[in-house]
Scaffold this motif. Structure first.
Motif, mmCIF file in Angstrom:
data_model
loop_
_atom_site.group_PDB
_atom_site.id
_atom_site.type_symbol
_atom_site.label_atom_id
_atom_site.label_comp_id
_atom_site.label_asym_id
_atom_site.label_seq_id
_atom_site.Cartn_x
_atom_site.Cartn_y
_atom_site.Cartn_z
ATOM 1 N N THR A 20 0.815 -1.219 0.000
ATOM 2 C CA THR A 20 0.000 0.000 0.000
ATOM 3 C C THR A 20 0.847 1.267 0.000
ATOM 4 O O THR A 20 0.569 2.197 -0.756
ATOM 5 N N LEU A 21 1.881 1.330 0.816
ATOM 6 C CA LEU A 21 2.691 2.548 0.854
ATOM 7 C C LEU A 21 3.377 2.790 -0.490
ATOM 8 O O LEU A 21 3.436 3.931 -0.953
ATOM 9 N N ASP A 22 3.849 1.744 -1.147
ATOM 10 C CA ASP A 22 4.448 1.912 -2.482
ATOM 11 C C ASP A 22 3.422 2.459 -3.468
ATOM 12 O O ASP A 22 3.737 3.324 -4.293
ATOM 13 N N ARG A 23 2.199 1.970 -3.396
ATOM 14 C CA ARG A 23 1.133 2.458 -4.278
ATOM 15 C C ARG A 23 0.794 3.917 -3.969
ATOM 16 O O ARG A 23 0.538 4.708 -4.883
ATOM 17 N N LEU A 24 0.785 4.280 -2.691
ATOM 18 C CA LEU A 24 0.527 5.674 -2.312
ATOM 19 C C LEU A 24 1.638 6.590 -2.808
ATOM 20 O O LEU A 24 1.370 7.685 -3.319
ATOM 21 N N ALA A 26 3.516 6.172 -5.413
ATOM 22 C CA ALA A 26 3.342 6.309 -6.860
ATOM 23 C C ALA A 26 2.198 7.270 -7.176
ATOM 24 O O ALA A 26 2.313 8.096 -8.095
ATOM 25 N N TYR A 27 1.111 7.178 -6.426
ATOM 26 C CA TYR A 27 -0.018 8.096 -6.635
ATOM 27 C C TYR A 27 0.396 9.542 -6.369
ATOM 28 O O TYR A 27 0.078 10.441 -7.158
ATOM 29 N N VAL A 28 1.124 9.779 -5.295
ATOM 30 C CA VAL A 28 1.585 11.140 -4.998
ATOM 31 C C VAL A 28 2.489 11.627 -6.127
ATOM 32 O O VAL A 28 2.304 12.732 -6.649
ATOM 33 N N ASP A 30 2.781 10.586 -9.293
ATOM 34 C CA ASP A 30 2.203 10.642 -10.632
ATOM 35 C C ASP A 30 0.972 11.529 -10.754
ATOM 36 O O ASP A 30 0.639 11.962 -11.858
ATOM 37 N N THR A 31 0.275 11.800 -9.652
ATOM 38 C CA THR A 31 -1.007 12.501 -9.736
ATOM 39 C C THR A 31 -1.182 13.595 -8.694
ATOM 40 O O THR A 31 -1.439 14.747 -9.022
ATOM 41 N N SER A 32 -1.069 13.239 -7.430
ATOM 42 C CA SER A 32 -1.448 14.147 -6.347
ATOM 43 C C SER A 32 -0.565 15.383 -6.264
ATOM 44 O O SER A 32 -1.057 16.493 -6.042
ATOM 45 N N HIS A 33 0.744 15.218 -6.422
ATOM 46 C CA HIS A 33 1.651 16.365 -6.331
ATOM 47 C C HIS A 33 1.252 17.455 -7.314
ATOM 48 O O HIS A 33 1.167 18.630 -6.963
ATOM 49 N N GLU A 34 0.982 17.073 -8.534
ATOM 50 C CA GLU A 34 0.585 18.045 -9.555
ATOM 51 C C GLU A 34 -0.738 18.711 -9.198
ATOM 52 O O GLU A 34 -0.921 19.910 -9.412
ATOM 53 N N ARG A 35 -1.665 17.935 -8.641
ATOM 54 C CA ARG A 35 -2.976 18.481 -8.277
ATOM 55 C C ARG A 35 -2.841 19.620 -7.264
ATOM 56 O O ARG A 35 -3.554 20.618 -7.345
ATOM 57 N N PHE A 36 -1.935 19.474 -6.308
ATOM 58 C CA PHE A 36 -1.816 20.480 -5.255
ATOM 59 C C PHE A 36 -0.808 21.576 -5.566
ATOM 60 O O PHE A 36 -0.859 22.640 -4.950
ATOM 61 N N THR A 112 9.171 18.709 -4.609
ATOM 62 C CA THR A 112 9.435 17.530 -5.411
ATOM 63 C C THR A 112 8.296 16.533 -5.280
ATOM 64 O O THR A 112 7.743 16.373 -4.192
ATOM 65 N N PRO A 113 7.924 15.872 -6.373
ATOM 66 C CA PRO A 113 6.852 14.879 -6.304
ATOM 67 C C PRO A 113 7.313 13.551 -5.710
ATOM 68 O O PRO A 113 6.500 12.692 -5.411
#
Length: 116
Positions: A20-24, A26-28, A30-36, A112-113
């Motif tokens: 789960t932490l590895d998936r989180l 990757a989400y941060v 690839d996606t979340s960092h840019e969103r915020f 940094t993402p």
């Protein structure tokens, strides 16, 4: 003395699958960092984790109105938020706080993402 409004959102990882932490992460990255990045009303956000224990977002807003608007919007969909979907449960904590001070060390601050 002035401070800035903050918000902490924390999920438990105690019962989450091993990856789960590895998936989180990757989400941060690839996606979340840019969103915020560049979000109106947000001064900064950090993502923190302790393997097998918790994952959280820590937000600092420019004013109470920005914090309240984000908190209301997030709380309404928290159980279906991407982090909740990855973890398999909603956050165990959505808590406003007061950020008393922020210091930048000699090494500086570099958005940094991912640190991987």
């Amino acid at each position: 003395m002035a401070s800035q409004p903050g918000l902490t959102v924390r999920w438990s990882l105690r019962d989450a699958p091993v990856d789960t932490l590895d998936r989180l992460k990757a989400y941060v990255r690839d996606t979340s960092h840019e969103r915020f990045s560049g979000m109106d009303g947000l001064a900064y956000k950090t993502w923190r984790a302790h393997e097998g224990a918790w994952f959280e977002g820590v937000y600092v807003f420019v004013d109470d109105a920005a914090r309240a608007a984000f908190q209301e919007s997030f709380a309404a969909t928290a159980d279906t938020a991407p982090g909740s979907q990855i973890i398999g449960s909603g956050p165990e904590l959505i808590e406003e706080c007061e950020v008393v001070a922020i210091a930048e060390g000699a090494a500086g601050f570099k958005p940094t993402p991912s640190f991987a």
